[in-house]
Design a protein around this motif. Structure first.
Motif, short mmCIF file in Angstrom:
data_model
loop_
_atom_site.label_atom_id
_atom_site.label_comp_id
_atom_site.label_asym_id
_atom_site.label_seq_id
_atom_site.Cartn_x
_atom_site.Cartn_y
_atom_site.Cartn_z
N LEU A 105 0.83 -1.20 0.00
CA LEU A 105 0.00 0.00 0.00
C LEU A 105 0.87 1.25 0.00
CD1 LEU A 105 -2.76 1.33 0.06
CD2 LEU A 105 -2.72 1.10 2.56
N THR A 124 0.88 4.05 -2.90
CA THR A 124 0.64 5.45 -2.54
C THR A 124 1.77 6.32 -3.08
OG1 THR A 124 -0.59 4.82 -0.56
CG2 THR A 124 0.31 7.05 -0.61
N VAL A 156 -2.67 4.99 -5.82
CA VAL A 156 -3.83 5.19 -4.94
C VAL A 156 -4.56 6.47 -5.32
CG1 VAL A 156 -4.57 5.65 -2.57
CG2 VAL A 156 -2.90 3.84 -3.03
N GLU A 157 -3.82 7.53 -5.56
CA GLU A 157 -4.46 8.79 -5.94
C GLU A 157 -5.22 8.66 -7.26
OE1 GLU A 157 -3.48 13.51 -6.69
OE2 GLU A 157 -1.87 12.18 -6.11
N LYS A 164 -7.04 13.72 -3.28
CA LYS A 164 -5.86 13.26 -2.53
C LYS A 164 -6.04 13.53 -1.04
CE LYS A 164 -0.85 13.61 -2.49
NZ LYS A 164 0.32 14.18 -3.13
N ALA A 195 -7.60 10.72 1.14
CA ALA A 195 -6.82 9.54 1.51
C ALA A 195 -6.28 9.70 2.93
CB ALA A 195 -5.67 9.35 0.53
N THR A 241 -0.26 9.75 4.86
CA THR A 241 0.76 8.72 4.79
C THR A 241 1.58 8.61 6.08
OG1 THR A 241 2.26 10.27 3.72
CG2 THR A 241 1.00 8.79 2.29
#
Length: 90
Positions: free
Chosen positions: A51, A55, A60-61, A71, A74, A77
């Motif tokens: 993951l 990312t 992921v975006e 974004k 999410a 991070t």
């Protein structure tokens, strides 16, 4: 759900942005999550590693923006499950 916000035929719905919830006097942010059995820690760690890679490379975006999210929707991070779950983390 996010698609409804962009539908001109749907009236009276708005997005709470940013979404926080007050629990016991503390503002909290809700995060998405995936649960793993405690004995599956190796699988959990492999999932988290992949993951993080997806990312970092923007995958992921690209996926979330395809469905109307941004974004900013999410999970940050720098946030870890251990931090969010505290004593419940195994």
């Amino acid at each position: 759900m996010i698609g409804i916000l962009h539908d001109d035929n749907v009236k009276g719905i708005e997005r709470a942005d940013p979404f926080t919830e007050n629990v016991a006097g503390n503002a909290i942010i809700n995060y998405n999550s995936i649960a793993f059995r405690p004995e599956a820690s190796a699988f959990r760690d492999l999932f988290n590693k992949r993951l993080a890679e997806l990312t970092a490379d923007g995958t992921v975006e690209r996926i979330i923006t395809k469905y109307g999210y941004t974004k900013q929707d999410a999970t940050p991070t720098g946030t870890t499950a251990k931090e969010v779950c505290e004593s419940d983390y195994q």
